[in-house]
Design a protein around this motif. Structure first.
Motif, PDB file in Angstrom:
ATOM      1  N   MET A 128       0.782  -0.937  -0.374  1.00  0.00           N
ATOM      2  CA  MET A 128      -0.293  -0.125   0.028  1.00  0.00           C
ATOM      3  C   MET A 128       1.194   1.450   0.123  1.00  0.00           C
ATOM      4  SD  MET A 128      -2.037  -2.796   1.420  1.00  0.00           S
ATOM      5  CE  MET A 128      -3.482  -2.892   1.941  1.00  0.00           C
ATOM      6  N   GLY A 129       1.849   1.540   0.701  1.00  0.00           N
ATOM      7  CA  GLY A 129       2.747   1.921   0.071  1.00  0.00           C
ATOM      8  C   GLY A 129       3.966   2.388   1.757  1.00  0.00           C
ATOM      9  N   THR A 130       4.915   3.233   1.674  1.00  0.00           N
ATOM     10  CA  THR A 130       6.361   3.557   2.163  1.00  0.00           C
ATOM     11  C   THR A 130       6.225   4.822   2.541  1.00  0.00           C
ATOM     12  OG1 THR A 130       7.914   2.219   3.906  1.00  0.00           O
ATOM     13  CG2 THR A 130       7.546   2.855   0.928  1.00  0.00           C
ATOM     14  N   GLY A 131       7.065   5.201   3.314  1.00  0.00           N
ATOM     15  CA  GLY A 131       7.812   6.346   4.120  1.00  0.00           C
ATOM     16  C   GLY A 131       9.132   6.549   5.073  1.00  0.00           C
ATOM     17  N   GLY A 132       9.617   7.258   5.056  1.00  0.00           N
ATOM     18  CA  GLY A 132      10.851   6.962   5.658  1.00  0.00           C
ATOM     19  C   GLY A 132      12.263   7.949   5.548  1.00  0.00           C
ATOM     20  N   GLY A 133      12.880   7.895   6.263  1.00  0.00           N
ATOM     21  CA  GLY A 133      14.091   9.265   6.744  1.00  0.00           C
ATOM     22  C   GLY A 133      14.631   9.055   8.069  1.00  0.00           C
TER      23      GLY A 133
ATOM     24  N   GLU B 192      12.932  11.716   3.944  1.00  0.00           N
ATOM     25  CA  GLU B 192      13.602  11.316   3.039  1.00  0.00           C
ATOM     26  C   GLU B 192      13.031  11.043   1.980  1.00  0.00           C
ATOM     27  OE1 GLU B 192      16.736   9.326   4.128  1.00  0.00           O
ATOM     28  OE2 GLU B 192      18.081  12.095   5.251  1.00  0.00           O
ATOM     29  N   PHE B 193      11.946   9.806   2.077  1.00  0.00           N
ATOM     30  CA  PHE B 193      11.672   9.540   1.022  1.00  0.00           C
ATOM     31  C   PHE B 193       9.856   8.881   1.313  1.00  0.00           C
ATOM     32  CE2 PHE B 193      13.381   5.967   3.012  1.00  0.00           C
ATOM     33  CZ  PHE B 193      11.618   5.250   3.362  1.00  0.00           C
ATOM     34  N   PHE B 194       8.582   8.959   0.399  1.00  0.00           N
ATOM     35  CA  PHE B 194       7.613   8.833   0.250  1.00  0.00           C
ATOM     36  C   PHE B 194       6.943   8.108  -0.880  1.00  0.00           C
ATOM     37  CE2 PHE B 194       3.284   9.669   1.037  1.00  0.00           C
ATOM     38  CZ  PHE B 194       2.969   9.363   2.420  1.00  0.00           C
ATOM     39  N   SER B 195       6.696   6.999  -0.568  1.00  0.00           N
ATOM     40  CA  SER B 195       6.417   6.143  -1.932  1.00  0.00           C
ATOM     41  C   SER B 195       4.804   6.937  -2.718  1.00  0.00           C
ATOM     42  CB  SER B 195       6.011   5.166  -2.156  1.00  0.00           C
ATOM     43  OG  SER B 195       4.938   5.096  -1.564  1.00  0.00           O
ATOM     44  N   ARG B 196       4.431   7.208  -1.944  1.00  0.00           N
ATOM     45  CA  ARG B 196       2.882   8.030  -2.783  1.00  0.00           C
ATOM     46  C   ARG B 196       3.048   9.621  -2.949  1.00  0.00           C
ATOM     47  NH1 ARG B 196      -0.552   6.289   2.390  1.00  0.00           N
ATOM     48  NH2 ARG B 196      -0.644   4.286   2.309  1.00  0.00           N
ATOM     49  N   ASP B 197       3.830  10.755  -2.332  1.00  0.00           N
ATOM     50  CA  ASP B 197       4.001  11.752  -2.601  1.00  0.00           C
ATOM     51  C   ASP B 197       5.151  12.005  -2.913  1.00  0.00           C
ATOM     52  OD1 ASP B 197       3.610  14.466  -3.718  1.00  0.00           O
ATOM     53  OD2 ASP B 197       2.184  15.198  -1.888  1.00  0.00           O
TER      54      ASP B 197
END
Length: 234
Positions: free
Chosen positions: A172-177, A191-196
């Motif tokens: 469904m999605g991911t994000g991180g940093g 640092e990254f966000f798969s949806r936006d």
């Protein structure tokens, strides 16, 4: 008999220490199609996640992860999510690694992963599943054993959340940093966000507290809405 028991304890301690030396965050960079990709892998005591994104723009490339174990120099992983190859979900594979205090590589491979941290200094090192939310003044519990999961893996300096379904193999999605925990404040630097990609570069601050082993997380979401979440260690 006592000597044998002591010997076994020493062997156990050595093997445990070796396994724990993987815990933390590791980084490798590579050039591909004219851009530099940053590859980060995080190991908690039981789970891991590997992610690739553009080092300059933060554009998301891919992620995969699941549970892991280490015996001697053989690393075994069972896949729970894979953005690019969902058919791998549920499979288990093993491969040999070469590990030193600050470097990690697959045996026979050229890529060298450099250690970013060893699980410190942040307070939230581990793999966490969302297990409750505050609604109408009461915490409503959530079954963490169901296939639909939202997991956060944190090292000592880095975080990543992943939403996925182990039954349907859907991602469904991911994000991180990076993150910090200072004086009861948990701050994320994305640092990254798969949806936006527009979220890249943003910082979000929340209150945090550890209660009976659970992480209580509260504040305002990126959309400005109040949230109160409870996360439990895997």
């Amino acid at each position: 008999m006592k000597k044998l028991m002591c010997y076994c304890l020493v062997l156990f301690a050595c093997s445990l220490g070796y396994a724990q030396s993987l815990v933390g965050a590791w980084e490798a960079t590579m050039e591909k199609d004219g851009r530099t990709l940053r590859n980060v892998v995080m190991f908690s005591a039981s789970h891991q996640v590997a992610t690739s994104y553009d080092a300059e723009t933060g554009a998301f490339v891919g992620t995969n992860g699941g549970s892991w174990s280490l015996a001697d120099n053989s690393l075994t992983e069972t896949v729970e999510f894979d953005f690019k190859q969902p058919e791998r979900v549920g499979t288990t594979s093993s491969f040999e690694i070469v590990l030193t205090e600050n470097e990690l590589k697959l045996k026979g491979a050229d890529t060298v992963w450099k250690r970013l941290d060893d699980g410190s200094p942040g307070d939230l090192d581990g793999a966490w599943l969302i297990s409750g939310r505050m609604r109408d003044g009461e915490i409503q519990k959530r079954d963490t054993n169901r296939p639909r999961k939202t997991m956060k893996i944190l090292s000592g300096t880095r975080f990543q959340w992943i939403a996925y379904n182990t039954e349907t193999k859907e991602f469904m999605g991911t994000g991180g940093g990076t993150y910090t925990t200072v004086d009861g404040k948990y701050t994320e630097h994305i640092e990254f966000f798969s949806r936006d990609n527009a979220r890249v570069g943003a910082s979000l601050e929340f209150n945090y507290e550890l209660k009976e082993g659970d992480w209580h997380h509260s504040g305002l979401s990126s959309k400005g809405k109040p949230i109160y979440e409870v996360w439990s260690l895997r």
